[in-house]
Scaffold this active site. Structure first.
Site, PDB file in Angstrom:
ATOM      1  N   ARG A   1       0.824  -1.228   0.000  1.00 17.27           N
ATOM      2  CA  ARG A   1       0.000   0.000   0.000  1.00 17.27           C
ATOM      3  C   ARG A   1       0.851   1.269   0.000  1.00 17.27           C
ATOM      4  NH1 ARG A   1      -3.421  -2.901   3.688  1.00 17.27           N
ATOM      5  NH2 ARG A   1      -5.069  -3.871   2.490  1.00 17.27           N
TER       6      ARG A   1
ATOM      7  N   LYS B   1       3.426  11.481 -11.173  1.00 18.74           N
ATOM      8  CA  LYS B   1       2.557  10.661 -12.022  1.00 18.74           C
ATOM      9  C   LYS B   1       3.275   9.352 -12.312  1.00 18.74           C
ATOM     10  CE  LYS B   1      -0.216  14.021 -14.585  1.00 18.74           C
ATOM     11  NZ  LYS B   1      -0.501  14.564 -15.930  1.00 18.74           N
TER      12      LYS B   1
ATOM     13  N   GLU C   1      10.305  17.901 -24.803  1.00 13.95           N
ATOM     14  CA  GLU C   1       9.674  18.278 -23.525  1.00 13.95           C
ATOM     15  C   GLU C   1      10.302  19.557 -22.958  1.00 13.95           C
ATOM     16  OE1 GLU C   1       7.028  16.843 -22.184  1.00 13.95           O
ATOM     17  OE2 GLU C   1       7.010  14.697 -22.606  1.00 13.95           O
TER      18      GLU C   1
ATOM     19  N   LYS D   1       8.104  23.025 -13.558  1.00 13.82           N
ATOM     20  CA  LYS D   1       7.208  21.906 -13.235  1.00 13.82           C
ATOM     21  C   LYS D   1       6.886  21.896 -11.745  1.00 13.82           C
ATOM     22  CE  LYS D   1       5.829  17.277 -13.999  1.00 13.82           C
ATOM     23  NZ  LYS D   1       5.884  16.078 -14.807  1.00 13.82           N
TER      24      LYS D   1
ATOM     25  N   GLU E   1      -3.751  17.589 -10.985  1.00 13.81           N
ATOM     26  CA  GLU E   1      -4.264  18.037 -12.280  1.00 13.81           C
ATOM     27  C   GLU E   1      -5.765  18.334 -12.248  1.00 13.81           C
ATOM     28  OE1 GLU E   1      -2.287  16.219 -15.688  1.00 13.81           O
ATOM     29  OE2 GLU E   1      -4.096  16.537 -16.863  1.00 13.81           O
TER      30      GLU E   1
ATOM     31  N   ARG F   1      -2.282  22.129 -13.998  1.00 16.57           N
ATOM     32  CA  ARG F   1      -1.261  21.140 -14.379  1.00 16.57           C
ATOM     33  C   ARG F   1      -1.474  20.619 -15.803  1.00 16.57           C
ATOM     34  NH1 ARG F   1       1.439  16.187 -10.851  1.00 16.57           N
ATOM     35  NH2 ARG F   1       2.659  15.371 -12.582  1.00 16.57           N
TER      36      ARG F   1
ATOM     37  N   ASN G   1       0.546  19.400 -20.513  1.00 16.23           N
ATOM     38  CA  ASN G   1       0.194  18.488 -21.608  1.00 16.23           C
ATOM     39  C   ASN G   1       0.140  19.207 -22.948  1.00 16.23           C
ATOM     40  OD1 ASN G   1      -0.022  16.226 -19.977  1.00 16.23           O
ATOM     41  ND2 ASN G   1      -2.095  16.757 -19.377  1.00 16.23           N
TER      42      ASN G   1
ATOM     43  N   HIS H   1       0.355  17.215 -26.100  1.00 11.91           N
ATOM     44  CA  HIS H   1       0.232  15.795 -25.764  1.00 11.91           C
ATOM     45  C   HIS H   1      -1.011  15.112 -26.331  1.00 11.91           C
ATOM     46  CE1 HIS H   1       3.617  16.539 -23.182  1.00 11.91           C
ATOM     47  NE2 HIS H   1       3.615  15.296 -22.732  1.00 11.91           N
TER      48      HIS H   1
ATOM     49  N   HIS I   1      -0.408  11.780 -28.175  1.00 13.51           N
ATOM     50  CA  HIS I   1      -0.962  10.470 -27.790  1.00 13.51           C
ATOM     51  C   HIS I   1      -1.688   9.829 -28.967  1.00 13.51           C
ATOM     52  CE1 HIS I   1      -0.781  11.646 -23.249  1.00 13.51           C
ATOM     53  NE2 HIS I   1       0.368  11.200 -23.708  1.00 13.51           N
TER      54      HIS I   1
ATOM     55  N   HIS J   1       8.028   9.228 -27.819  1.00 16.21           N
ATOM     56  CA  HIS J   1       7.093  10.117 -27.114  1.00 16.21           C
ATOM     57  C   HIS J   1       7.484  11.603 -27.272  1.00 16.21           C
ATOM     58  CE1 HIS J   1       4.297  11.538 -24.065  1.00 16.21           C
ATOM     59  NE2 HIS J   1       5.295  12.189 -23.509  1.00 16.21           N
TER      60      HIS J   1
HETATM   61  P1  NAD Z   1      12.728   5.366 -22.044  1.00  9.11           P
HETATM   62  O1  NAD Z   1      12.644   5.240 -20.595  1.00  9.11           O
HETATM   63  O2  NAD Z   1      12.194   4.260 -22.875  1.00  9.11           O
HETATM   64  O3  NAD Z   1      14.249   5.650 -22.461  1.00  9.11           O
HETATM   65  C1  NAD Z   1      14.564   5.772 -23.839  1.00  9.11           C
HETATM   66  C2  NAD Z   1      15.693   4.804 -24.226  1.00  9.11           C
HETATM   67  O4  NAD Z   1      16.912   5.299 -23.727  1.00  9.11           O
HETATM   68  C3  NAD Z   1      15.546   3.396 -23.667  1.00  9.11           C
HETATM   69  O5  NAD Z   1      15.941   2.480 -24.648  1.00  9.11           O
HETATM   70  C4  NAD Z   1      16.540   3.348 -22.505  1.00  9.11           C
HETATM   71  O6  NAD Z   1      17.049   2.059 -22.291  1.00  9.11           O
HETATM   72  C5  NAD Z   1      17.609   4.277 -22.997  1.00  9.11           C
HETATM   73  N1  NAD Z   1      18.362   4.993 -21.979  1.00  9.11           N
HETATM   74  C6  NAD Z   1      17.871   5.616 -20.883  1.00  9.11           C
HETATM   75  N2  NAD Z   1      18.838   6.308 -20.268  1.00  9.11           N
HETATM   76  C7  NAD Z   1      19.973   6.109 -20.968  1.00  9.11           C
HETATM   77  C8  NAD Z   1      21.308   6.569 -20.851  1.00  9.11           C
HETATM   78  N3  NAD Z   1      21.654   7.445 -19.902  1.00  9.11           N
HETATM   79  N4  NAD Z   1      22.224   6.123 -21.743  1.00  9.11           N
HETATM   80  C9  NAD Z   1      21.864   5.273 -22.748  1.00  9.11           C
HETATM   81  N5  NAD Z   1      20.611   4.832 -22.938  1.00  9.11           N
HETATM   82  C10 NAD Z   1      19.677   5.251 -22.057  1.00  9.11           C
HETATM   83  O7  NAD Z   1      11.962   6.668 -22.574  1.00  9.11           O
HETATM   84  P2  NAD Z   1      11.848   8.165 -22.050  1.00  9.11           P
HETATM   85  O8  NAD Z   1      11.787   8.984 -23.273  1.00  9.11           O
HETATM   86  O9  NAD Z   1      12.811   8.492 -20.998  1.00  9.11           O
HETATM   87  O10 NAD Z   1      10.410   8.156 -21.351  1.00  9.11           O
HETATM   88  C11 NAD Z   1       9.222   7.980 -22.078  1.00  9.11           C
HETATM   89  C12 NAD Z   1       8.123   7.580 -21.123  1.00  9.11           C
HETATM   90  O11 NAD Z   1       7.942   8.596 -20.150  1.00  9.11           O
HETATM   91  C13 NAD Z   1       6.780   7.369 -21.781  1.00  9.11           C
HETATM   92  O12 NAD Z   1       6.234   6.163 -21.340  1.00  9.11           O
HETATM   93  C14 NAD Z   1       5.938   8.526 -21.275  1.00  9.11           C
HETATM   94  O13 NAD Z   1       4.569   8.207 -21.181  1.00  9.11           O
HETATM   95  C15 NAD Z   1       6.552   8.766 -19.924  1.00  9.11           C
HETATM   96  N6  NAD Z   1       6.331  10.110 -19.392  1.00  9.11           N
HETATM   97  C16 NAD Z   1       5.850  10.203 -18.129  1.00  9.11           C
HETATM   98  C17 NAD Z   1       5.644  11.450 -17.578  1.00  9.11           C
HETATM   99  C18 NAD Z   1       5.193  11.564 -16.151  1.00  9.11           C
HETATM  100  O14 NAD Z   1       4.877  12.675 -15.711  1.00  9.11           O
HETATM  101  N7  NAD Z   1       5.178  10.494 -15.401  1.00  9.11           N
HETATM  102  C19 NAD Z   1       5.955  12.598 -18.304  1.00  9.11           C
HETATM  103  C20 NAD Z   1       6.443  12.472 -19.591  1.00  9.11           C
HETATM  104  C21 NAD Z   1       6.634  11.210 -20.132  1.00  9.11           C
HETATM  105  N1  GLY Z   2       3.931  15.310 -17.931  1.00 12.31           N
HETATM  106  C1  GLY Z   2       2.735  15.952 -17.514  1.00 12.31           C
HETATM  107  C2  GLY Z   2       2.564  16.008 -16.026  1.00 12.31           C
HETATM  108  O1  GLY Z   2       3.396  15.568 -15.266  1.00 12.31           O
HETATM  109  O2  GLY Z   2       1.570  16.497 -15.583  1.00 12.31           O
END
Ligand code: NAD
Ligand code: GLY
Length: 377
Positions: free
Chosen positions: A128, A150, A192, A234, A244, A248, A252, A255, A259, A273
């Site tokens: 939990r 998030k 971003e 942020k 949100e 907040r 997006n 986005h 999406h 993304h």
């Molecule tokens: P990811 O985590 O898939 O990383 C991209 C690639 O880079 C992967 O292949 C990973 O193995 C590689 N990698 C990571 N760090 C590395 C490094 N230092 N050196 C070499 N390779 C490395 O993708 P991302 O772009 O970081 O994240 C995308 C995700 O984030 C999506 O799922 C999206 O929905 C999510 N997201 C979440 C929020 C939130 O607020 N929680 C906000 C924006 C995006």
């Molecule tokens: N990436 C959008 C949020 O964190 O609200």
């Protein structure tokens, strides 16, 4: 400037009893033990990462923790968006239970947004709710996904549809780890970064126009400055609207388009993304201009900067087939911001002046999409 010559900076996220610091600098991974130890009830952590990140950075983290007497066990999941799934979530949670992670223990997420979202969700539901530390290793994760709480996974019905708000206890954004990030992933994360300037800080956007190319070439001081500014923006927004309920949603920007495009391209490497966010921002500014909300120059300036950074900017930059405009609008209508079937989009009155637009005119939206699709030839 040498990578280690900049002192780390701290952005505080003021959320009452869920408040935490985001530490930003080069070399933080090597000092992770000293940074994390004060949060621990006992000197051990469970690390979730992906195989690629583990290959580059897990040993450094292990040494950094050991220097402060902190032991670690790690599970490396497959890299890629597919890991944000029920199957990998179950694997992660069961592994954490096998490691006997207790309520007072800390889970560490070492990776990009995929690992951060998955590990954060695993921490939210384990017993939990246990504490977790984000160590974001992509530009996208450092400026966005590691901050704000998030967490979640994707399902067949769409992206991020299952999850929880669960704030980390600490974020360590080591800008030096970005050196191993492939150029395409770096540029995607830059989508971003630009978003922050476009949504709320015209001066930051102008700074990026001037400094973006050097930052992309590897200037650590500029990278740190950009991550700090984005995280500060942020943190300010999240502090005012953690779940949100309103403001907040500005984060997006781009986005809803993104999406829909990610769904249309099957969440594949046809479109990352952050690439979708950049294209989505350009479309949001184009639509804003067509609706008479912002000046004609604004969308051109957005596109010019994205192009100068070598980024995907238009639908024409996405390889392979895409649905027609109606098909894209249907995908956009799946967005979490949709209310009572009305499309709520983030539009702009100018660079740095985004706002939440209720019930956007669908004919204008269709016309913008039809034109962008026609440019694909
Ligand atoms: P990811 O985590 O898939 O990383 C991209 C690639 O880079 C992967 O292949 C990973 O193995 C590689 N990698 C990571 N760090 C590395 C490094 N230092 N050196 C070499 N390779 C490395 O993708 P991302 O772009 O970081 O994240 C995308 C995700 O984030 C999506 O799922 C999206 O929905 C999510 N997201 C979440 C929020 C939130 O607020 N929680 C906000 C924006 C995006
Ligand atoms: N990436 C959008 C949020 O964190 O609200």
């Amino acid at each position: 400037m040498a990578v280690d010559s900049q002192p780390a900076q701290t952005v505080h996220v003021p959320l009452g009893n869920r408040a935490y610091d985001v530490r930003i600098g080069a070399g933080l991974l090597r000092r992770a033990g000293a940074e994390i130890a004060p949060l621990l009830a006992r000197p051990r952590v469970a690390v979730l990462t992906d195989e690629t990140v583990a290959r580059h950075h897990l040993d450094t983290l292990r040494r950094g923790l050991a220097d402060a007497g902190v032991a670690m066990e790690a599970l490396a999941l497959p890299p890629g968006e597919g890991t944000k799934s029920w199957a990998q979530l179950a694997r992660a949670v069961e592994w954490l239970l096998e490691q006997r992670v207790e309520r007072r223990d800390m889970v560490v997420a070492l990776g990009g947004g995929v690992i951060g979202d998955l590990a954060g969700f695993a921490a939210a539901i384990l017993r939990r709710g246990v504490g977790f530390v984000q160590i974001p290793t992509t530009l996208l994760a450092q400026v966005d996904s590691s901050v704000g709480g998030k967490t979640g996974i994707n399902t067949e019905q769409g992206k991020n549809l299952v999850g929880a708000f669960h704030q980390p206890r600490l974020v360590l954004a080591d800008v030096a780890v970005l050196e191993t990030l492939p150029a395409r992933d770096f540029r995607a994360g830059y989508g971003e970064v630009v978003k922050y300037g476009l949504l709320g800080d015209a001066a930051f956007f102008a700074w990026l126009e001037e400094n973006g190319p050097a930052l992309a070439r590897g200037d650590a001081a500029l990278r740190q400055a950009a991550v700090c500014r984005a995280v500060q923006m942020k943190a300010d927004i999240v502090a005012r609207d953690e779940t949100e309920a309103g403001e907040r949603a500005l984060l997006n920007l781009g986005h809803t388009f993104c999406h829909a495009l990610e769904a249309a391209t099957g969440y594949s490497d046809r479109l990352l993304h952050g690439e979708g966010v950049a294209i989505g921002c350009a479309l949001a500014f184009e639509l804003s201009q067509r609706l008479g909300l912002c000046a004609q120059e604004a969308p051109s300036r957005v596109r010019a900067h994205l192009r100068a950074m070598g980024m995907k900017t238009d639908l024409a930059d996405i390889p392979g087939p895409l649905p027609d405009a109606e098909g894209l609008i249907a995908l956009m209508a799946q967005d979490k911001k949709v209310q009572d079937g009305r499309l709520r989009l983030i539009l702009a009155r100018g660079i740095g002046q985004a706002f939440i637009a209720e019930d956007t005119d669908r004919d204008t939206l269709r016309a913008v999409l039809e034109e962008a699709l026609a440019a694909r030839g």
